[in-house]
Each structure stands twice: as C-alpha cells, then as structure tokens.
Design an enzyme around this catalytic site. Structure first.
Site, PDB file in Angstrom:
ATOM      1  N   MET A 211       0.881  -1.255   0.127  1.00  0.00           N
ATOM      2  CA  MET A 211      -0.006  -0.142  -0.032  1.00  0.00           C
ATOM      3  C   MET A 211       0.824   1.452  -0.092  1.00  0.00           C
ATOM      4  SD  MET A 211      -3.446  -0.353   2.394  1.00  0.00           S
ATOM      5  CE  MET A 211      -2.626  -1.161   3.780  1.00  0.00           C
ATOM      6  N   HIS A 212       0.649   2.018  -1.086  1.00  0.00           N
ATOM      7  CA  HIS A 212       1.313   3.581  -1.075  1.00  0.00           C
ATOM      8  C   HIS A 212       0.366   4.621  -1.489  1.00  0.00           C
ATOM      9  CE1 HIS A 212       1.688   2.219  -5.284  1.00  0.00           C
ATOM     10  NE2 HIS A 212       1.858   3.472  -5.567  1.00  0.00           N
ATOM     11  N   ARG A 213      -0.790   4.502  -1.965  1.00  0.00           N
ATOM     12  CA  ARG A 213      -1.683   5.517  -2.386  1.00  0.00           C
ATOM     13  C   ARG A 213      -2.107   6.519  -1.236  1.00  0.00           C
ATOM     14  NH1 ARG A 213      -1.781   5.296  -7.439  1.00  0.00           N
ATOM     15  NH2 ARG A 213      -1.300   3.160  -8.464  1.00  0.00           N
ATOM     16  N   ASP A 285      -2.624  -1.784  -3.492  1.00  0.00           N
ATOM     17  CA  ASP A 285      -3.327  -0.722  -4.197  1.00  0.00           C
ATOM     18  C   ASP A 285      -2.518  -0.251  -5.470  1.00  0.00           C
ATOM     19  OD1 ASP A 285      -1.196   0.771  -3.131  1.00  0.00           O
ATOM     20  OD2 ASP A 285      -2.246   1.926  -1.730  1.00  0.00           O
TER      21      ASP A 285
END
Length: 367
Positions: A211-213, A285
């Site tokens: 996850m990084h968004r 994501d």
C-alpha cells in the site's frame, strides 16, 4: 547503412521491468545485423541506488548511458528537472526517437520535451485509463498520449480508449505486456527472500500486502482501520508488508506494532515475485502487481475505486474493493469460505511483446 538511435527512458522501478524485454530484443536484433541503436537514459526519479542497481542486475539491464540524476521533489519539481536535463541532452546529442514506458513523471516529461524539440515519441503501455484524475499517473498517461506518434498497447480496452480520443488505427499497435515478458523470463529464477524461514512462511500460508496511495495511507485513522481489517481477516496467517517510504511515515506516526503484520524493506524483483507467486493472496493498491498476480493465478484484492487495467478484473484474478475496510473484510471472508475465481491470461501476454515492439519500430523507422 543508416542506423537509428532510440532513447529508452527509465525513471522509476516500474519502468525497469518494462524496458528489460525491449532492450533484450534490440540486443538480439543487433547481433543479427539490426540497424536500431539505443541510449538508455535513467532520469533518476527513483534515486535509491541500491534498489535501482538490484533491479538492473537481476533483470540483466545494462548500466545507463546517461543518468539525469533528478532525485526527489514535488511533482512539479521533478517534472521541471527532467525536462530541463533531457532537453540539454537532446540539444547536445540528438536521438531519432524517444521511447517511453508506463505512466511515471519521467515518462510524461521526456515525451513532451522530445516532441517540442522535434523528436518523435513511442509510448509503451499507451491508452490505459482509470478515469480518476486524482491520480498523478492518470494525468501523466493522458499528457503522454497527447504527444505520442506510435502507441504500443497491452489490451483491446486500451485500443478503444485511443480510438475514442481520435488516434488513427495506423498508429495503434496491440503488442501485449512487456511486464509479463519480464515475469515469464524470470519465473525459473525467482528466489526466496532472506527472511522466509525467520518468519516461518509456507507456500499458500501467508498474504502479501502493498500500500502506498495517499487515499489509503496518508490519513492515520483510515490506514489503521485498513490494517485492522487485514489482521482480522487473514485469520492468523502472516501478512508480509514491503513498506514504501510514503507508507512508513504513517506507520511511524501510528507508533503501534501490529500483531501478524511483518514489515520488511522494499524487495528486489526476484524476491518480491517469489513472495507473490507463493502467497495465499495479495492485498494491494498497485496497478502492476495486479498484472503479475493475474499471470501467476494468485488471488488479488485491490484497495482502489478504479483500475486502469480492467482486464485483470474481467479476465484475471483481481477484484476492485474500494477503500472501505468492511469491503476488505468481506472479501477475505469469501476467500476462506468460498475460494477465489481462477482467472485466465489476457491475449498476447505471452512473453513475446518486446520482440513485437522492436519489429514494428523497424518497420516505422525504415519505411
């Protein structure tokens, strides 16, 4: 005999996987008397030397001929720096074609710069759209395709997007997916990460999480709720989480060690895809990861409201869940109680995309 010089632009780690098959195909053609030469231009948008060198070494990519050394900064700062430095390179040593891949900032910046100076542009992975203008990548895709001469696409959906935008059929080439070329070429070389035994991982007995968004990780409360849903929904199985620098900042702010969640550094290509191949499922994501899970037949849950790769949903193993923790809980319950759809591999995701691209470039550039 006339030769043509192609600039191959790489700015960030997703680009490295996409250029490797094209470089391999160009090298093969060169040994067979081909007339296409290339100059590998690393913009330095991803400036972690260790990670970059890991990817280049593992994927057999030669050292860049040029490194623009742009480094970190805001979207505008990086765009401006890439454009300024690439323009200087073209003025000093002009190429005959700028080939860009994907949708990172460097892709857009180099495409615009080349076209303004009169160098034609080829875009690999053209035409994909999420419809979500909140994503910087969506703006990059649209701007790049607006100045592209030749469009190399991964799906019929991308072809249709380009046709609706008024691009002529003679400029659209449905070639497949270079990321999948790289995956298939390396399936026999995937290797366990060093922490495999320490974490007690077993094939099919753990999850992979990426996850990084901003919509998922920037707001602490929402991020904590997603993590709680993952820990609860994975039913005691380990969740391996290679942590993006953006995500790490929020994790540090939360200040809590979450039971069952194993935080590790971003992984090199071969180790990361070993984890994905042997996981029970992937929660992500990312866009690119959904392509790899589709080909490997691994269940994939995407924490986004849209995707620019709809074929991973309609054909592959991916499902779009949105960002609601309750939707994630429900999907995890379904995985354990009912299993997951099997999926199939999209057309032309067969490992021969790089060769198709080079063959078409020869036809276009030596008419």
């Amino acid at each position: 005999m006339r030769t043509v010089l192609i600039d191959i632009i790489a700015g960030a780690r997703p680009n490295f996987m996409k250029i490797a098959p094209i470089i391999r195909a160009l090298d093969d053609r060169k040994s067979a008397g081909g007339r296409l030469r290339y100059r590998l231009v690393h913009t330095g948008q991803h400036y972690d030397a260790r990670m970059s060198s890991d990817f280049f070494e593992q994927l057999g990519i030669p050292s860049p001929d040029v490194n623009l050394e742009v480094g970190s900064g805001t979207q505008a700062e990086q765009t401006g720096a890439v454009m300024t430095r690439y323009e200087r390179l073209l003025i000093e040593a002009r190429s005959d074609l700028c080939l860009v891949v994907g949708d990172v900032t460097s892709t857009m910046a180099c495409a615009i710069t080349a076209q303004k100076i009169g160098v034609p542009v080829a875009h690999v992975e053209a035409g994909i759209r999420s419809g979500d203008w909140r994503m910087p990548e969506e703006i990059n895709r649209m701007a790049t395709d607006a100045v592209t001469n030749w469009f190399f696409t991964t799906s019929e959906t991308a072809n249709d997007n380009l046709r609706r935008a008024g691009v002529g059929e003679e400029r659209i080439f449905f070639v497949g997916n270079t990321m999948i070329d790289t995956l298939l070429a390396n399936m026999g070389r995937l290797r366990r990460p060093s922490f495999w035994q320490d974490l007690g991982l077993e094939s099919g007995g753990y999850f992979v999480l990426t996850m990084h968004r901003p919509s998922n990780v920037d707001e602490e409360r929402h991020f904590a709720q997603l993590l709680a849903a993952i820990v609860e929904g994975t039913r005691g199985l380990p969740a391996v989480f290679p942590v993006h620098p953006r995500t790490r900042k929020t994790l540090e702010a939360l200040g809590a060690k979450i039971q069952g969640l194993h935080l590790v550094d971003p992984q090199p290509y071969l180790e990361f895809n070993y984890l994905v191949r042997h996981a029970k499922a992937v929660i992500t994501d990312s866009g690119g990861v959904t392509e790899e899970t589709t080909v490997m037949g691994v269940p994939c849950m995407t924490l986004r409201d849209s995707t620019e790769r709809p074929e991973t949903v309609t054909i592959g193993t991916n499902e779009i869940l949105g960002t609601d923790p309750e939707a994630l809980r429900a999907a995890l319950d379904r995985l354990f109680s009912e299993g997951w759809k099997k999926g199939e591999i999209p057309e032309k995701w067969d490992g021969r995309t790089g060769a198709r691209i080079v063959g078409i470039l020869e036809s276009c550039l030596f008419r």
